[in-house]
Design a protein around this motif. Structure first.
Motif, mmCIF file in Angstrom:
data_model
loop_
_atom_site.group_PDB
_atom_site.id
_atom_site.type_symbol
_atom_site.label_atom_id
_atom_site.label_comp_id
_atom_site.label_asym_id
_atom_site.label_seq_id
_atom_site.Cartn_x
_atom_site.Cartn_y
_atom_site.Cartn_z
ATOM 1 N N LYS A 212 0.831 -1.193 0.000
ATOM 2 C CA LYS A 212 0.000 0.000 0.000
ATOM 3 C C LYS A 212 0.873 1.254 0.000
ATOM 4 O O LYS A 212 2.002 1.250 0.482
ATOM 5 C CB LYS A 212 -0.925 0.008 1.217
ATOM 6 N N SER A 213 0.315 2.344 -0.513
ATOM 7 C CA SER A 213 1.050 3.606 -0.588
ATOM 8 C C SER A 213 1.537 4.064 0.775
ATOM 9 O O SER A 213 2.613 4.674 0.894
ATOM 10 C CB SER A 213 0.159 4.690 -1.202
ATOM 11 N N TYR A 216 5.116 3.099 1.626
ATOM 12 C CA TYR A 216 6.140 3.908 0.974
ATOM 13 C C TYR A 216 6.262 5.279 1.638
ATOM 14 O O TYR A 216 7.371 5.779 1.871
ATOM 15 C CB TYR A 216 5.809 4.090 -0.509
ATOM 16 N N PRO A 251 4.109 2.629 -8.240
ATOM 17 C CA PRO A 251 3.294 3.028 -7.087
ATOM 18 C C PRO A 251 2.139 3.932 -7.506
ATOM 19 O O PRO A 251 2.115 4.469 -8.622
ATOM 20 C CB PRO A 251 4.284 3.780 -6.196
ATOM 21 N N PHE A 252 1.192 4.102 -6.593
ATOM 22 C CA PHE A 252 0.057 4.971 -6.873
ATOM 23 C C PHE A 252 0.448 6.438 -6.729
ATOM 24 O O PHE A 252 1.439 6.787 -6.093
ATOM 25 C CB PHE A 252 -1.113 4.638 -5.950
ATOM 26 N N ASP A 254 -0.706 8.918 -5.009
ATOM 27 C CA ASP A 254 -0.604 9.560 -3.696
ATOM 28 C C ASP A 254 0.798 9.401 -3.108
ATOM 29 O O ASP A 254 1.332 10.335 -2.494
ATOM 30 C CB ASP A 254 -1.674 9.047 -2.735
ATOM 31 N N ALA A 255 1.417 8.243 -3.316
ATOM 32 C CA ALA A 255 2.794 8.055 -2.852
ATOM 33 C C ALA A 255 3.761 8.913 -3.668
ATOM 34 O O ALA A 255 4.700 9.516 -3.123
ATOM 35 C CB ALA A 255 3.188 6.581 -2.941
ATOM 36 N N TYR A 489 4.340 5.582 -12.437
ATOM 37 C CA TYR A 489 3.302 5.467 -11.415
ATOM 38 C C TYR A 489 1.954 5.293 -12.085
ATOM 39 O O TYR A 489 1.831 5.350 -13.316
ATOM 40 C CB TYR A 489 3.313 6.672 -10.475
ATOM 41 N N ASN A 492 -4.541 6.768 -8.674
ATOM 42 C CA ASN A 492 -5.000 6.124 -7.442
ATOM 43 C C ASN A 492 -6.149 5.156 -7.662
ATOM 44 O O ASN A 492 -6.312 4.199 -6.910
ATOM 45 C CB ASN A 492 -5.419 7.191 -6.425
#
Length: 517
Positions: A212-213, A216, A251-252, A254-255, A489, A492
């Motif tokens: 999950k973000s 990270y 990664p998403f 938000d990260a 990336y 989200n």
């Protein structure tokens, strides 16, 4: 904390879920909860007396909710609406009424607290430990679902390391979820135990679990509070980027947004960007690394795929030794090829556009012949019943090997492509996931994915026209060069699917004063 009037949008959002929890009557559980939620914002939503009356109403007809399910149902509503104050209010009621909470209630309460971890008080964390201790006295062994929820709860407390035991308990019956692995790794980084955090991160990606973000973000926080020297801090965060690259992770957003803000404070600048088909960043002009395997890597992968996946027991489940030998002799006699095609996969692509499978394959062969490509078409014997003219063109302009109708097309496709050599490409819509999973070594899985991205071409229709996508010619993973980082990336809300399409979104990071001309 008083709970204020919820919006009608929130009410509507969860009505469907709650309606399924009770009988379809004029008055539903949702209706009663809505009445509680929409009480005056000048006072707390409910006190113990109100909860007691509310429960009595729910247990009586026409609802007649079963008492054993009532507590967990109310908590599930709180989770669905992300209503922490309401959940805490109900937990307080149960505690003061000296009710013994069920396993389901405790698990859902821990889940609610975990979802709102940034809003917890010291007393909330004390409650977690008290409820957990009472639970373990009554239930020394926990089912997998309850164990996962307890991991979420414990990860928020000073006793987060007790989650290790629960994860081992859980492994007896199933594989740990993304949530429980992420909770442990996040707790490790939050408590400045990076070795433990990396241990569980690596374990979860080996199990095909994407972190999950929040994990990270917490690791980046650990680096910024631990390493005061900017260059050292950047190097430590770079370990996370190398982790992305090693496991082909995107990664998403938000990260990525958090990383971008953090790097700005460290004397870098970050810009969302795109990378063109040639692998060139449209912000800094940097050419990403080419997507190719060394001769050593290719040989290692070839041996692993052919010996373990293709010539092992799996292939004999779906073909005969005689047919396999015939196929291998054919390949050895006619290779090398420029392109190997899964004939049936192409033939049955987009049937609503054309119901002439032979013509689709013939069209594809015609495209490659015009490029002076040597083509191998793999199919099944029933294809000889297709349109005679189209099949004649295919036979005259390509190599054609037809197997028995029960054979494994994809295994033959991989074997022919590998046997032909590293420059050979293949055409198929099949992502070959099952064959990647046959390779137990994570390094081999990574090599297989990189080879597949560089070698596979997909049949696609644009209108009624058949097109073959070009293979990727750059490495679509996080990579660094001369004070630059390029990190792919995803948005989200993007679904977690295995795809070999190049990433649509990238972050271009560069150190101020070091930007490439």
């Amino acid at each position: 904390m008083a709970l204020y009037k919820s919006s009608s949008e929130t009410i509507i959002k969860h009505s469907r879920w709650l309606s399924t929890q009770v009988q379809r009557t004029k008055v539903t559980l949702f209706d009663r909860l809505q009445q509680v939620i929409t009480t005056s914002h000048e006072s707390p939503i409910v006190d113990c007396k109100q909860w007691s009356k509310f429960r009595e109403d729910l247990l009586k007809p026409p609802l007649a909710v079963k008492e054993i399910a009532l507590d967990s149902t109310i908590l599930q509503y709180c989770i669905s609406s992300n209503d922490l104050p309401l959940g805490k209010s109900y937990q307080k009621y149960l505690r003061e009424s000296e009710s013994n909470p069920s396993l389901g209630f405790v698990g859902k309460y821990f889940q609610l607290l975990y979802n709102n971890m940034h809003h917890l008080t010291h007393d909330d964390k004390k409650d977690i430990l008290t409820m957990y201790d009472n639970l373990r006295v009554a239930h020394p062994l926990l089912d997998a679902s309850t164990a996962e929820c307890c991991i979420l709860g414990l990860s928020l407390t000073e006793r987060w390391k007790e989650s290790f035991e629960l994860l081992e308990m859980l492994k007896v019956s199933c594989t740990g979820s993304v949530a429980c692995y992420s909770a442990i790794a996040q707790a490790a980084f939050y408590n400045s135990c990076p070795e433990i955090g990396w241990k569980y991160l690596n374990e979860m990606v080996t199990l095909e679990r994407n972190p999950k973000s929040a994990v990270y973000i917490t690791y980046v926080d650990y680096c910024t509070r631990t390493f005061t020297d900017r260059d050292v801090c950047v190097a430590e965060i770079g370990k996370l980027f190398n982790f992305f690259a090693e496991h082909s992770l995107a990664p998403f957003k938000d990260a990525i947004d958090y990383i971008q803000v953090t790097f700005k404070k460290l004397g870098w600048t970050g810009v969302p960007t795109v990378v063109d088909k040639k692998g060139v960043c449209q912000t800094c002009g940097h050419q990403l690394s080419p997507l190719n395997l060394s001769a050593e890597d290719y040989s290692m992968l070839l041996n692993a795929v052919v010996e373990k996946a293709l010539v092992g027991n799996d292939v004999y489940h779906r073909t005969t030794p005689v047919e396999l030998k015939k196929f291998q002799n054919f390949i050895n006699r006619t290779k090398p090829y420029d392109v190997v095609v899964d004939g049936l996969n192409v033939a049955y692509k987009n049937r609503q556009v054309s119901n002439n499978p032979a013509q689709k394959v013939a069209t594809l062969v015609r495209q490659f012949v015009s490029q002076n490509k040597i083509v191998l078409i793999l199919g099944r014997k029933h294809m000889m019943q297709w349109n005679a003219n189209a099949m004649k063109y295919i036979k005259n302009n390509s190599y054609l090997f037809l197997t028995d109708d029960l054979s494994s097309d994809d295994l033959c496709l991989l074997y022919a492509t590998f046997a032909s050599g590293p420059q050979t490409q293949f055409v198929s819509s099949d992502l070959m996931r099952q064959h990647k999973f046959l390779l137990q070594d994570p390094a081999l899985k990574k090599l297989f994915k990189h080879w597949q991205m560089a070698s596979q071409r997909f049949p696609v229709f644009r209108g009624s026209q058949l097109h073959i996508t070009p293979p990727l010619n750059y490495l679509p993973v996080a990579q660094s060069s001369e004070n630059h980082w390029h990190i792919p990336y995803q948005q989200n809300d993007a679904p977690l699917t295995d795809t070999y399409e190049p990433p649509a979104y990238w972050l271009c990071l560069h150190k101020l004063g070091k930007r490439r001309n």
